[in-house]
Design an enzyme around this catalytic site. Structure first.
Site, PDB file in Angstrom:
ATOM      1  N   HIS B 216       0.807  -1.207   0.000  1.00  0.00           N
ATOM      2  CA  HIS B 216       0.000   0.000   0.000  1.00  0.00           C
ATOM      3  C   HIS B 216       0.851   1.274   0.000  1.00  0.00           C
ATOM      4  O   HIS B 216       0.320   2.361  -0.185  1.00  0.00           O
ATOM      5  CB  HIS B 216      -0.990  -0.021   1.172  1.00  0.00           C
ATOM      6  CG  HIS B 216      -2.189  -0.868   0.857  1.00  0.00           C
ATOM      7  ND1 HIS B 216      -3.471  -0.446   1.054  1.00  0.00           N
ATOM      8  CD2 HIS B 216      -2.280  -2.106   0.319  1.00  0.00           C
ATOM      9  CE1 HIS B 216      -4.307  -1.395   0.662  1.00  0.00           C
ATOM     10  NE2 HIS B 216      -3.609  -2.408   0.223  1.00  0.00           N
ATOM     11  N   SER B 220      -0.017  -1.148  -6.324  1.00  0.00           N
ATOM     12  CA  SER B 220       0.110  -2.412  -7.054  1.00  0.00           C
ATOM     13  C   SER B 220       0.775  -2.212  -8.403  1.00  0.00           C
ATOM     14  O   SER B 220       0.626  -1.168  -9.026  1.00  0.00           O
ATOM     15  CB  SER B 220      -1.274  -3.015  -7.285  1.00  0.00           C
ATOM     16  OG  SER B 220      -1.892  -3.311  -6.066  1.00  0.00           O
ATOM     17  N   LYS B 244     -14.664  -8.103  -7.848  1.00  0.00           N
ATOM     18  CA  LYS B 244     -13.920  -8.990  -8.748  1.00  0.00           C
ATOM     19  C   LYS B 244     -13.189 -10.077  -7.945  1.00  0.00           C
ATOM     20  O   LYS B 244     -13.180 -11.246  -8.328  1.00  0.00           O
ATOM     21  CB  LYS B 244     -12.921  -8.179  -9.574  1.00  0.00           C
ATOM     22  CG  LYS B 244     -12.288  -8.983 -10.687  1.00  0.00           C
ATOM     23  CD  LYS B 244     -11.445  -8.113 -11.612  1.00  0.00           C
ATOM     24  CE  LYS B 244     -10.774  -8.987 -12.658  1.00  0.00           C
ATOM     25  NZ  LYS B 244     -10.016  -8.218 -13.641  1.00  0.00           N
ATOM     26  N   ASP B 245     -12.593  -9.674  -6.822  1.00  0.00           N
ATOM     27  CA  ASP B 245     -11.890 -10.645  -5.974  1.00  0.00           C
ATOM     28  C   ASP B 245     -12.853 -11.680  -5.416  1.00  0.00           C
ATOM     29  O   ASP B 245     -12.520 -12.862  -5.305  1.00  0.00           O
ATOM     30  CB  ASP B 245     -11.183  -9.934  -4.814  1.00  0.00           C
ATOM     31  CG  ASP B 245      -9.837  -9.358  -5.229  1.00  0.00           C
ATOM     32  OD1 ASP B 245      -9.425  -9.615  -6.380  1.00  0.00           O
ATOM     33  OD2 ASP B 245      -9.204  -8.662  -4.412  1.00  0.00           O
ATOM     34  N   GLU B 288       5.416 -33.739   0.643  1.00  0.00           N
ATOM     35  CA  GLU B 288       4.182 -33.235   0.063  1.00  0.00           C
ATOM     36  C   GLU B 288       4.461 -32.667  -1.322  1.00  0.00           C
ATOM     37  O   GLU B 288       5.588 -32.255  -1.616  1.00  0.00           O
ATOM     38  CB  GLU B 288       3.613 -32.124   0.969  1.00  0.00           C
ATOM     39  CG  GLU B 288       3.065 -32.653   2.278  1.00  0.00           C
ATOM     40  CD  GLU B 288       1.653 -33.193   2.139  1.00  0.00           C
ATOM     41  OE1 GLU B 288       1.448 -34.161   1.368  1.00  0.00           O
ATOM     42  OE2 GLU B 288       0.740 -32.655   2.776  1.00  0.00           O
TER      43      GLU B 288
END
Lengths: 254, 494
Positions: B216, B220, B244-245, B288
Site C-alpha cells: 500500500h 500495485s 472482482k476478488d 508433500e
C-alpha cells in the site's frame, strides 16, 4: 493468459503432481470393479456391508485387529442397539481395576473397540511366522488402489509362474507387491453362510469385505458427499451472482 | 498509521470510535477508496485468495488443536478420533489437510504472477522479499504439520528432511539434534513441531501484514508493468476489486470444495494412513507435492564438485563477469575478468561445457564398479554430492530473494519482453517437470528408457541458469517492445 488457460494449467499440474496418478502397486495389474460407494453421490450398499462384516468377524478377525472401530459404530451398517449389544456381548474384555484393585473379565459393550485377536504386535507376528497382519481400520486408505487392492489380494492367489520360487510358508499372489505374501488364502467358496441369497463364493466374499473395510476407513463418506453437494451448489449460485454483479459494475466503465 | 485525513461517517457510533481510534478511516483509505490500477487480470486475485486460505488454515487449525494430542503414543489415534468421533471432525481435518495444498496452489500462482509481470522490480523489492519470507515460513509450517498425524510418511519425511542438515560440515549433526530434540524422530520431535506449527502461522500473519503495508506504500503493479500516471489509470478498490476478488475467490473455492469433499485424500500418500514406526522404513519416502521440485533438485545432484566441475564453474563466472559487472568496469581484477569474459565468451562457454561433462562423467559409477571415465584428480571432491544437493536445494529457494538484482531490465512486464516471457514460461514448465521427477522413484525412467534422473538434472540446470545467467543476460541485451503511454490509453484501445 486468460483464466481458462490458467484453469487448464492448474488441472494439468494437479493431475501430474497427484500421487494417485495411475500408480498401481508394483504388483500385478489391479482389477477395476465398480463399487456402490464411487462417484459424487455413491453410498455404501447396506446388505453388502453387513455381509462384509460377517466375513471380517468370522475369518479376518482371527488375525487382523481393527482397533479404531467401535461396536457402537455398527449402527451405520443398519444394525439396531439390541443387535449391537448382542454382537459386543460375544467378546470378553479385561477391565479394571475394581474396588479391590483386581483386574476382571467382563463381556463386551457397544462402547468397546473391536476386540483384537492378539495382545500386541509381537504376539501377532509370533503367531504368523514373523509377518504382521496389519490393523484393518485404515487398510483401504493405506494401500494404493483401496478397495480394488483388497479385492485383488483376496482373489489374486495362484501358482507361481515357471522360474519363481515361493519360500516355505509363503504364498504367490498376483497383486501383492513382490508377489510373495505371508497370509495363506483366507477364503474358500462356501466358507461363510450368508443370511440373504448372495452367492457364497470367494469373489462375493472379497467384494463384501472390501466394501466393509472401505466403510471402516471412511465411515463419514456419505455425510461428506451430501454436505459437499450442498456446499458446491451454494458456492455455484454465490459465484454466479458475483459474476453478474462484477459484470454489471465493470460494464459501466467502458 | 491512519493519522492522516480522517473520513466522515454518518453513524454516530462509528464516528465516535473513529475520532478516538481511526480504524474506520484506515479501512476506508486502504480498502475503500484505495486507488488501484484499472487493468488487473485474474492473476491479481490470488493475493486475496491466499489471505483467505491463511485465515481458513488458522481457524480450522485452532479447532483441530483442541482435539489433538501431541504425544508419540496418542497422536495417530487422536487424529483418527477427530476423523471418526469428534463432531464435524472429519470435515475440519479435510479442510485443513487440503487447505494446505490449496494455500500453496494460490501462493505459487501469486509468485508466478509476480515474476511474469516483474512485480519485484523497483520500488517493490522489499515487498517481494517479504513475500519470499512468507513462502519460507509456509514451507516450515507445512513440513512440521505433515509430521503431526504421526504417520509413516510424516515421521520418515521428518527423518529425511532433518537429515539434510547433517550434510553441513562440523555443525550439521548438532543442528539435526536440535531440530529433532534427540538423535531420531521421537516424542520430543513431535512436541516441538507441534509447538512451532501452532506458532508460525501467526508469524506468517504478521509478515503478511508487513507485505500488505509495503504494497500500500508503493501501490500495485499491473499487467502492463508501467507506473500509474493519473487518476484515470486507477479505480477505487471498492467496489471494483472487492467484487472482482469475491468472484475469483468463488471459483477457487469451488475447486477447493470439490477436492475436500469428493477427493479428500488425493494429495495424501497411502503411507500417511499407517502409524509411524521407526523400525520400518517405507519403500518410497516422498514429501508433500509442493516440495517435490526442490526434492528433485536435491536428488539431481548425484555428483560433487571436483576439479573439472570447479573449472567449469570458474569459466562460467568469467563469462558472466562482464554481464554482472557492466560494460564500464575496466580496472582491477574485476576489470580483467570482464575483459576476458568479453573477449572469449564463446570459447569459454565451450570449455565450461566440456569440463562439466568430464567432471560429471568421471563421477558416474559403472554397473561393474569404478567410474565411467577415469581421469586424474577426479576423486578430489571439494564438495561432496550430498552437500552439493543440499546447497542446491536451499539455494534454489533463497535465489528468489535476489531476483530484483538479477533482473535489472527497466521494463517490468513480460508482455513487452518476448525473450523474458518465453524464458519465464519455460521456467514454470520446468518447475512442474521437476515436481514430477521428485514424485517418482529415484531410478524411474520415462517410457522405460530415459532415466528421470537426467531430466531432473537438466531441469535443475535450467532452473539455475534462468536466475544466474538468463535473467542477467537479458537485462543487458533484450530489446523491449514499445510501451503504451498510460494504462488508461491501453485500456481504451483494447
Amino acid at each position: 493468459m486468460t483464466i481458462k488457460k490458467l484453469a487448464l494449467v492448474t488441472c494439468v499440474a494437479l493431475s501430474v503432481l497427484s500421487p494417485l496418478s495411475a500408480r498401481a502397486a508394483e504388483g500385478g495389474h489391479l482389477p477395476k470393479l465398480s463399487w456402490s460407494f464411487e462417484g459424487f453421490a455413491g453410498t455404501y450398499d447396506r446388505p453388502s456391508l453387513q455381509r462384509g462384516f460377517k466375513v471380517y468377524r468370522e475369518v479376518c478377525a482371527a488375525c487382523h485387529s481393527m482397533d479404531k472401530v467401535y461396536y457402537r459404530d455398527l449402527t451405520a451398517l443398519g444394525y439396531n442397539e439390541e443387535q449391537i449389544k448382542a454382537v459386543a456381548g460375544e467378546y470378553t474384555f479385561i477391565d479394571g481395576p475394581n474396588d479391590e484393585g483386581d483386574m476382571f473379565e467382563r463381556s463386551g459393550r457397544p462402547s468397546d473397540p473391536f476386540k483384537a485377536p492378539y495382545a500386541n504386535r509381537e504376539q501377532a507376528m509370533y503367531a504368523n511366522n514373523g509377518a504382521y497382519p496389519p490393523d484393518m481400520s485404515l487398510l483401504v486408505k493405506a494401500r494404493h488402489g483401496g478397495a480394488n487392492y483388497i479385492y485383488g489380494i483376496l482373489t489374486g492367489y495362484g501358482h507361481a509362474p515357471e522360474g519363481h520360487e515361493v519360500p516355505e510358508g509363503k504364498h504367490w499372489n498376483a497383486i501383492m507387491p513382490g508377489h510373495i505374501i505371508a497370509m495363506a488364502p483366507p477364503l474358500q467358496d462356501g466358507q461363510i453362510t450368508y443370511d440373504d441369497n448372495a452367492p457364497q463364493t470367494v469373489d462375493q466374499y472379497a467384494k463384501d469385505v472390501a466394501t466393509f473395510l472401505t466403510w471402516a476407513s471412511e465411515p463419514h463418506m456419505e455425510e461428506r458427499k451430501r454436505i459437499g453437494i450442498t456446499a458446491f451448489l451454494f458456492l455455484l449460485v454465490f459465484t454466479g451472482v458475483m459474476y453478474t454483479v462484477k459484470k454489471k459494475l465493470w460494464a459501466k466503465l467502458h | 498509521m491512519g493519522s492522516g485525513q480522517r473520513a466522515e461517517f454518518k453513524n454516530p457510533v462509528v464516528s465516535w470510535i473513529d475520532e478516538r481510534l481511526p480504524v474506520f478511516s484506515l479501512m476506508q483509505k486502504e480498502y475503500g477508496v484505495f486507488p488501484t490500477p484499472r487493468n488487473f487480470n485474474y492473476f491479481w486475485n490470488f493475493g486475496a485468495i491466499a489471505m483467505v486460505m491463511l485465515i481458513t488454515m488458522i481457524v480450522s487449525g485452532i479447532v483441530l488443536a483442541m482435539h489433538y494430542t501431541p504425544h508419540a503414543d496418542y497422536a495417530f489415534s487422536s487424529v483418527e478420533r477427530i476423523m471418526r468421533d469428534v463432531n464435524w471432525g472429519w470435515m475440519l481435518r479435510y479442510i485443513h489437510m487440503n487447505g494446505a495444498s490449496f494455500f500453496f496452489i494460490a501462493v505459487y500462482i501469486h509468485i508466478f504472477r509476480g515474476m511474469y509481470y516483474g512485480s519485484y522490480k523497483k520500488p517493490r523489492e522489499l515487498l517481494w522479499i517479504l513475500g519470499v519470507i512468507i513462502y519460507l515460513l509456509m514451507m516450515a509450517t507445512a513440513f512440521m504439520g505433515y509430521t503431526l498425524p504421526w504417520s509413516q510418511m510424516g515421521g520418515w519425511a521428518a527423518t529425511v528432511i532433518s537429515g539434510f542438515f547433517t550434510a553441513i560440515p562440523v555443525v550439521g549433526d548438532m543442528i539435526q539434534t536440535l531440530l529433532l530434540g534427540g538423535f531420531s524422530v521421537d516424542n520430543p520431535t513431535l512436541n516441538r513441531f507441534f509447538s512451532l506449527h501452532y506458532l508460525l502461522p501467526f508469524v506468517i500473519f504478521a509478515v503478511v501484514f508487513l507485505h500488505v503495508w509495503a504494497l500500500h506504500v508503493s501501490g500495485s503493479n499491473n499487467p502492463l508493468g508501467i507506473d500509474v500516471k493519473s487518476s484515470q489509470d486507477t479505480l477505487p478498490f471498492h467496489p471494483y476489486y472487492t467484487m472482482k476478488d469475491t468472484f475469483g475467490l468463488g471459483v477457487f473455492l469451488l475447486l477447493y470444495v470439490i477436492v475436500t469433499f469428493f477427493f479428500p485424500n488425493i494429495f495424501a500418500h497411502p503411507d500417511h494412513f499407517v502409524e509411524y514406526n521407526p523400525m520400518v522404513t517405507p519403500p518410497h519416502i516422498v514429501p508433500e507435492w509442493y516440495f517435490l521440485p526442490f526434492y528433485a533438485i536435491l536428488r539431481g545432484l548425484t555428483f560433487g564438485i571436483n576439479p573439472y566441475i570447479g573449472l567449469s564453474l570458474v569459466a562460467m563466472v568469467v563469462v558472466m563477469a562482464p554481464i554482472y559487472g557492466g560494460p564500464d568496469k575496466k580496472t582491477g581484477l574485476c576489470g580483467l575478468l570482464c575483459a576476458l569474459g568479453r573477449q572469449f565468451a564463446l570459447p569459454l562457454l565451450v570449455v565450461a561445457g566440456i569440463f562439466f561433462a568430464l567432471g560429471y562423467l568421471s563421477q558416474v559409477e559403472k554397473a561393474s564398479g569404478g567410474a565411467l571415465l577415469s581421469l586424474p584428480l577426479s576423486d578430489l571432491v571439494f564438495i561432496n554430492a550430498k552437500l552439493a544437493g543440499v546447497l542446491a536445494m536451499f539455494g534454489s529457494v533463497i535465489l528468489l530473494v535476489f531476483i530484483p538484482w538479477l533482473d535489472t531490465h527497466p521494463v517490468r512486464s513480460a508482455r513487452f519482453r518476448p525473450l523474458f516471457k518465453w524464458a519465464t514460461l519455460v521456467l514454470a514448465i520446468d518447475f512442474v517437470v521437476l515436481g514430477y521427477v521428485g514424485m517418482e522413484a529415484a531410478d524411474a525412467a520415462l517410457f522405460g528408457v530415459i532415466p528421470l534422473l537426467w531430466i531432473g538434472q537438466l531441469g535443475t540446470g535450467y532452473y539455475f541458469a534462468y536466475f544466474l545467467m538468463i535473467l542477467p543476460w537479458l537485462s543487458r541485451n533484450e530489446k523491449a517492445l514499445p510501451l503504451p503511454v498510460s494504462i488508461n490509453e491501453a485500456v481504451l484501445k483494447a
